[in-house]
Scaffold this motif. Structure first.
Motif, PDB file in Angstrom:
ATOM      1  N   MET A  48       0.670  -1.044   0.111  1.00  0.00           N
ATOM      2  CA  MET A  48       0.018   0.100   0.022  1.00  0.00           C
ATOM      3  C   MET A  48       0.861   1.271  -0.025  1.00  0.00           C
ATOM      4  O   MET A  48       0.418   2.140  -0.445  1.00  0.00           O
ATOM      5  N   ASN A  49       1.945   1.080   0.746  1.00  0.00           N
ATOM      6  CA  ASN A  49       2.778   2.398   0.697  1.00  0.00           C
ATOM      7  C   ASN A  49       3.382   2.520  -0.753  1.00  0.00           C
ATOM      8  O   ASN A  49       3.565   3.591  -1.067  1.00  0.00           O
ATOM      9  N   GLN A  51       1.870   1.975  -3.514  1.00  0.00           N
ATOM     10  CA  GLN A  51       0.825   2.344  -4.367  1.00  0.00           C
ATOM     11  C   GLN A  51       0.537   3.894  -4.018  1.00  0.00           C
ATOM     12  O   GLN A  51       0.608   4.637  -4.877  1.00  0.00           O
ATOM     13  N   GLN A  52       0.629   4.126  -2.779  1.00  0.00           N
ATOM     14  CA  GLN A  52       0.220   5.624  -2.458  1.00  0.00           C
ATOM     15  C   GLN A  52       1.364   6.455  -3.044  1.00  0.00           C
ATOM     16  O   GLN A  52       1.307   7.756  -3.405  1.00  0.00           O
ATOM     17  N   GLU A  53       2.907   6.050  -2.701  1.00  0.00           N
ATOM     18  CA  GLU A  53       3.852   6.883  -3.489  1.00  0.00           C
ATOM     19  C   GLU A  53       3.742   7.018  -4.773  1.00  0.00           C
ATOM     20  O   GLU A  53       4.084   8.012  -5.300  1.00  0.00           O
ATOM     21  N   LEU A  55       0.922   7.077  -6.902  1.00  0.00           N
ATOM     22  CA  LEU A  55      -0.127   7.362  -6.953  1.00  0.00           C
ATOM     23  C   LEU A  55      -0.056   8.695  -8.234  1.00  0.00           C
ATOM     24  O   LEU A  55      -0.805   8.676  -9.357  1.00  0.00           O
ATOM     25  N   SER A  89      -4.177  14.310  -2.635  1.00  0.00           N
ATOM     26  CA  SER A  89      -4.729  12.874  -2.684  1.00  0.00           C
ATOM     27  C   SER A  89      -5.428  12.480  -1.298  1.00  0.00           C
ATOM     28  O   SER A  89      -4.910  12.952  -0.181  1.00  0.00           O
ATOM     29  N   GLN A  91      -7.557   9.234   1.011  1.00  0.00           N
ATOM     30  CA  GLN A  91      -8.115   7.768   1.114  1.00  0.00           C
ATOM     31  C   GLN A  91      -9.137   7.549   1.685  1.00  0.00           C
ATOM     32  O   GLN A  91      -9.586   8.262   2.376  1.00  0.00           O
ATOM     33  N   PHE A 103      -7.159   4.553  -2.713  1.00  0.00           N
ATOM     34  CA  PHE A 103      -6.410   5.806  -2.572  1.00  0.00           C
ATOM     35  C   PHE A 103      -6.967   6.670  -3.755  1.00  0.00           C
ATOM     36  O   PHE A 103      -7.017   5.930  -4.972  1.00  0.00           O
TER      37      PHE A 103
END
Length: 228
Positions: A48-49, A51-53, A55, A89, A91, A103
């Motif tokens: 998940m980190n 993916q978030q980074e 995005l 962004s 969540q 996200f």
């Protein structure tokens, strides 16, 4: 892949939401999939980190690709004026024990009801978007169409004893008219790759194929527009 109705043009795309959803875990074979999934679940925070980074990067990558064939307008979220979400962004939490976050890219609007779903597929995503939500959204922005982009990693299956599994990267695009009717539905998948599931590097390698996926999506959309 759905076609545009006769008489409907599409000279501009209005991007309403760009989303990264939870990793879709393997289902079959049941016992083997459970073993394989457990390895991925142990790395859920790292996934998940990652993916978030990435995005903002992948959102810009796909938008840049699509703009080679049609102008893209990224809409400013109506949430900003309602003080619900900042323009950065954000969540949304979902009912998923190991991958509990959706996200949203900057300026996306929260048009989807994830409250009763922990996985979204090409079949269930349109059902999670109400016609009235789209109508209100297009009216607020005074736009003729609304485009929602949903991305995720997906495990297709697992080998005996969960030793390995096939994973791919997926993108789904849904374009609605101002009345909330689905005009276009298209998807793109990278080639499944066999991974062990316990090394983040394997997952990163698949995730970083988004440039190939963006090119595939561009070609599919171009084909639709040419036919119309």
């Amino acid at each position: 892949m759905k076609q545009l109705p006769i008489g409907v043009g599409l000279d501009t795309l209005y991007q309403s939401a760009f989303i990264i959803g939870p990793l879709k875990q393997a289902v079959f074979p049941l016992l083997d999939a459970a073993i394989f999934n457990q390895k991925l679940q142990m790395r859920s925070d790292e996934i998940m980190n990652l993916q978030q980074e990435d995005l903002a990067y992948i959102e810009n990558l796909l938008r840049t690709k699509l703009q080679e064939i049609v102008p893209i307008v990224r809409l400013r979220s109506q949430f900003n004026s309602k003080n619900t979400h900042p323009s950065a962004s954000f969540q949304v939490k979902v009912d998923n024990q190991h991958f509990p976050v959706i996200f949203y890219a900057k300026d996306s609007d929260h048009l989807i009801n994830f409250s009763t779903r922990n996985e979204i597929s090409s079949m269930s995503l349109p059902d999670s978007i109400s016609q009235s939500n789209i109508q209100n959204h297009t009216l607020d922005h005074d736009i003729p169409t609304s485009m929602i982009i949903y991305n995720r990693l997906a495990v297709l299956n697992s080998s005996v004893l969960g030793i390995s599994g096939n994973m791919r990267l997926e993108t789904y695009i849904f374009i609605y008219d101002r009345n909330g009717r689905l005009l276009i539905e298209l998807h793109g998948f990278t080639k499944p790759e066999l991974i062990k599931g316990n090394r983040l590097k394997e997952i990163e390698n698949i995730w970083h194929q988004y440039d190939l996926l963006a090119e595939m999506i561009k070609e599919k959309l171009q084909e639709i527009l040419i036919k119309n």
